[in-house]
Design a protein around this motif. Structure first.
Motif, PDB file in Angstrom:
ATOM      1  N   ILE B  32     -11.820   1.605 -11.712  1.00 13.41           N
ATOM      2  CA  ILE B  32     -11.116   0.521 -11.092  1.00 13.41           C
ATOM      3  C   ILE B  32     -10.311   0.509 -12.472  1.00 13.41           C
ATOM      4  CG2 ILE B  32     -12.557   0.991  -8.582  1.00 13.41           C
ATOM      5  CD1 ILE B  32     -13.853  -1.601  -9.845  1.00 13.41           C
ATOM      6  N   ASP B  71      -1.254   1.665 -10.640  1.00 15.33           N
ATOM      7  CA  ASP B  71      -1.936   0.537  -9.187  1.00 15.33           C
ATOM      8  C   ASP B  71      -1.250  -1.008  -9.849  1.00 15.33           C
ATOM      9  OD1 ASP B  71      -2.994   2.176  -8.075  1.00 15.33           O
ATOM     10  OD2 ASP B  71      -5.589   1.947  -8.453  1.00 15.33           O
ATOM     11  N   ALA B  74       2.300  -1.451  -8.647  1.00 15.59           N
ATOM     12  CA  ALA B  74       2.105  -2.155  -7.604  1.00 15.59           C
ATOM     13  C   ALA B  74       2.049  -3.412  -7.874  1.00 15.59           C
ATOM     14  CB  ALA B  74       1.334  -0.651  -7.057  1.00 15.59           C
ATOM     15  N   PRO B 187      -1.677  -5.637  -3.884  1.00 11.53           N
ATOM     16  CA  PRO B 187      -0.246  -4.304  -3.955  1.00 11.53           C
ATOM     17  C   PRO B 187       0.751  -5.108  -2.585  1.00 11.53           C
ATOM     18  CG  PRO B 187      -1.926  -3.502  -3.960  1.00 11.53           C
ATOM     19  CD  PRO B 187      -2.124  -4.856  -3.795  1.00 11.53           C
ATOM     20  N   ILE B 192       4.011  -0.653  -4.165  1.00 15.15           N
ATOM     21  CA  ILE B 192       3.536   0.705  -3.767  1.00 15.15           C
ATOM     22  C   ILE B 192       3.913   1.782  -3.987  1.00 15.15           C
ATOM     23  CG2 ILE B 192       1.435   2.528  -2.982  1.00 15.15           C
ATOM     24  CD1 ILE B 192       0.276   0.415  -2.273  1.00 15.15           C
ATOM     25  N   GLU B 196       5.410   4.466  -6.970  1.00 18.02           N
ATOM     26  CA  GLU B 196       5.339   5.733  -7.402  1.00 18.02           C
ATOM     27  C   GLU B 196       7.373   5.994  -8.048  1.00 18.02           C
ATOM     28  OE1 GLU B 196       3.374   8.118  -7.020  1.00 18.02           O
ATOM     29  OE2 GLU B 196       2.343   6.115  -6.972  1.00 18.02           O
TER      30      GLU B 196
END
Lengths: 526, 263
Positions: B32, B71, B74, B187, B192, B196
């Motif tokens: 993480i 992440d 995001a 987020p 998110i 991408e």
């Protein structure tokens, strides 16, 4: 120490549960085995002493608060007894009734069990069990609830939207009947024939019971479960200790999902929230690629309550600041198999949000345990805050209790009920809030009465709602049970005829009428 | 103001496992964003809302750290850069700071560089100050609040053992932040989906122009020769005797007097 002790002031903590219903008792017993439960029940039968079963004392309806007689406290029957896997690969965990949900979760997650008294088959099965591979799915907010207590009020939580309530996850059970005899029942094996139920007793005999003529509604329901040809185990689910005492339960476990994602959307008004919920449930537009595991609603007043609490409680400060200009929030939980596979669902959610007036830019997504913890903490904060306020208001008048309902109806009637709540809460003239399991058509209107007059007015409102819900074929208690607090509502829902049939059922199992005094049933004119 | 925020991928679990040979942390499990770095990212986002500019998230790590950077994107970070190369493997704090400093120069510098107070795996709290030294920038550690900020200077509150210390610094500077500084956001659905579409830019040691001998195990000034468990400091005492005896013992202990020994 004798098995049956006189009640003393030092034990007064055992007289009330989380609902703060104050009870009284002459005796208390802390049995450690099924045989000790039977001993206590035989003694009570012999002396005409009423019995109230107690588990984690976390109930919200006063079911565990005794009304005279003996408090049968099962908290010392807190052992996990064994594990097995059936041919289909499903895991089953055998537990005593006083085991706490928290204990079960931790043991399964960490594969950490006290196995010194397990049989060989269980120890062998445990070798094949991977830590956390399966879990017990019912998720009431209060994790110190006991499994026996959860069964006796068919407890449920946010995730029962996908996984079902406690009843469906109790595969087998043993129960001690009021005369001290024991029945052992397995789902799918021991069933009623029509209305005729033959309970097999462990001494080889059977007990014949004729079930009521009516059936309970086919919705999520914390009360009695009554059907023709029903599984006999279900007689003890939701019946709040009226028919016997659960002495052992076998829990059906569910494979753990790979991932848990939570999505919190802030919406401009209730109409938008209802449209969003319909879309999440697949009732409007194309169904989502991933089906939600939970759908929860929080109105503006519930969100405000949490915000205000932040100032007073340091632990709440780690909660993210809420966006401005929102009206209400809807939380949905998903179990994607892997993050990339969830993108189509997120994309669909984004489209739905735009369509209903939400905003994908301020819709929060929690993608791991750490992030999800924050959302769950938030969810838990609402009832915790209500507890704090009720405790404070009780100082004004000790009569004040939690005024929360958990009525439910079917899909077709839910929005009608929801609009009724909205109208009545707006007009009630006291602090109130609305939140809960909107996915399963039941939200909790809560009234925070500040004095006796408001508390009584709240009760009258609940009675009006009970009649309204009953007219739509719903239930007055979807997850907490009627206990003592909702007994009057139960009577409104059942009406005198069904109530008489329930008494007849009870008389067959508990002829001396000693079990669960004051719980659920009310006297009716003969 | 353009901001570079340094982030690290750390093991998700508290049960960090070590390589038995090199005594370095094994990074094969679930990973993480370092929790302290989440506060640095959040502060960068808040400063951008006030001051405008762009945020670049910078990390050094294994190729899989790309998902952690996604992440972070995001959350609303504009760009993400991952320094990934076998040459970086086994870097200690000095070698890590060397690589990060080279990357900051390569990216053309920034008005502000933010780091978390420390990483939850190594717990050293060294990389931020080392990075500042290598870039010849002022460094303010343990920042709990940005009270005022312009393009050229900032007034900050530092959290110290004794209380808060108010500090003014010229900018650019390197700040390390503590968790009191803010509450990190989650987020958004839109964030998110947007992330991408964004690239995570990868840079090697050669592309940064750093000498391979200055980074990785070779460039590390420290070697972990052994690891051990610190002695337990807790003093758990079990009280026995009657309820009154035990209550008296507790009372004495609370008053700071020597309690009777019932061990």
């Amino acid at each position: 120490m004798p098995l049956i002790e006189p009640m003393t002031p030092a034990l007064s903590g055992y007289l009330s549960d989380e609902s703060r219903t104050q009870g009284q008792a002459e005796y208390i017993a802390f049995p450690r085995s099924e045989e000790e439960i039977a001993q206590v029940l035989r003694w009570c039968a012999g002396h005409g002493v009423p019995v109230t079963a107690q588990g984690g004392m976390t109930g919200l309806a006063g079911g565990a608060s005794p009304q005279g007689g003996l408090a049968l406290n099962l908290s010392r029957m807190d052992r996990i007894l064994g594990l097995r896997r059936d041919g289909a690969g499903t895991w089953f965990l055998r537990v005593q009734p006083g085991v706490r949900l928290l204990q079960v979760r931790k043991a399964l997650k960490e594969k950490s069990f006290q196995i010194s008294q397990w049989d060989e088959a269980s120890v062998a099965a445990l070798r094949d069990f991977r830590p956390g591979e399966a879990f017990f799915s019912p998720d009431p907010t209060e994790t110190t609830a006991s499994i026996g207590g959860m069964a006796s009020c068919n407890a449920s939580g946010a995730r029962s939207y996908l996984y079902g309530a406690t009843r469906t996850k109790i595969h087998a059970l043993r129960a001690v009947l009021p005369d001290g005899s024991v029945t052992a029942l397995e789902r799918g094996v021991h069933r009623a024939r029509g209305r005729e139920a033959l309970l097999p007793l462990t001494d080889g005999s059977t007990r014949r019971v004729l079930l009521p003529e009516f059936e309970t509604p086919p919705i999520k329901d914390a009360g009695f479960y009554l059907r023709r040809d029903m599984d006999l185990a279900d007689l003890f689910m939701g019946s709040q200790g009226l028919f016997g005492i659960l002495s052992e339960l076998e829990l059906e476990l569910t494979p753990s999902p790979a991932l848990l994602w939570g999505v919190t959307a802030f919406l401009p008004d209730h109409a938008a929230a209802l449209r969003y919920v319909r879309a999440l449930k697949g009732q409007e537009g194309a169904p989502l690629p991933d089906r939600p595991a939970a759908i929860e609603f929080f109105d503006r007043r519930a969100l405000r309550l949490v915000e205000e609490q932040k100032a007073e409680t340091p632990a709440f400060r780690q909660l993210q600041e809420l966006p401005e200009d929102y009206n209400c929030a809807v939380y949905a939980e998903f179990n994607p198999r892997e993050p990339s596979l969830f993108l189509p669902t997120l994309s669909a959610l984004s489209d739905i949000l735009r369509r209903v007036g939400g905003d994908p830019e301020r819709t929060w997504v929690a993608r791991n345990e750490r992030e999800l913890e924050k959302l769950l903490f938030f969810r838990h904060t609402v009832p915790e805050t209500i507890d704090l306020i009720v405790e404070k208001n009780r100082k004004n008048d000790p009569c004040i209790t939690i005024l929360s309902t958990d009525m439910a109806v079917d899909d077709a009637h839910f929005e009608t009920l929801f609009h009724r709540y909205e109208r009545d809460l707006d007009a009630c003239g006291m602090p109130c809030l609305l939140f809960g399991h909107i996915g399963e058509n039941h939200v909790h209107p809560n009234l925070l009465a500040r004095n006796r007059e408001e508390w009584e007015r709240g009760h009258r409102l609940f009675e009006a709602w009970a009649a309204f819900v009953a007219s739509m074929g719903g239930t007055i208690t979807a997850e907490h049970g009627a206990g003592k607090i909702k007994r009057k509502l139960e009577a409104i829902m059942m009406g005198p005829e069904k109530m008489a049939q329930l008494w007849e059922l009870k008389r067959q199992l508990d002829p001396l009428n000693l079990m669960g005094p004051g719980n659920v049933l009310t006297e009716v004119e003969a | 103001m353009n901001i570079i925020v340094c982030v690290k991928q750390v093991p998700a679990s508290n049960e960090t496992r070590l390589d038995p040979v090199t005594h370095t942390i094994l990074r094969d499990g679930a990973a993480i964003l370092n929790p302290f770095d989440a506060y640095a990212v959040e502060e960068a986002l808040r400063l951008r809302e006030r001051l405008g500019g762009e945020i670049t998230a910078l990390s050094m790590g294994v190729p899989a750290a790309q998902s952690m950077l996604r992440d972070v994107q995001a959350l609303g970070v504009d760009r993400a850069v991952l320094l990934t190369d076998r040459a970086f493997a086994g870097s200690d704090t000095l070698a890590t700071a060397t690589a990060l400093a080279a990357a900051v120069r390569h990216l053309g510098g920034a008005g502000l560089i933010l780091c978390g107070r420390m990483a939850s795996d190594g717990d050293t709290a060294q990389v931020g100050p080392m990075l500042a030294t290598m870039l010849d920038l002022p460094c303010v550690t343990d920042v709990a609040a940005v009270e005022a900020i312009t393009g050229h200077s900032a007034r900050l509150l530092r959290l110290t053992d004794e209380g808060y210390q108010r500090v003014e610094t010229v900018l650019p500077a390197v700040l390390t932040v503590v968790k009191e500084i803010n509450v990190p956001r989650l987020p958004s659905v839109a964030g998110i989906l947007r992330a991408e579409q964004l690239e995570v830019r990868r840079l090697t040691a050669a592309e940064l122009g750093v000498d391979a001998a200055q980074v990785g195990l070779k460039g590390s000034a420290t070697r972990v020769t052994a690891t051990g468990r610190p002695p337990l400091r807790g003093q758990c005492r079990r009280l026995t005797g009657t309820l009154e005896d035990m209550a008296r013992s507790v009372a004495r202990a609370l008053r700071g007097e020597e309690a009777d020994s019932h061990d």
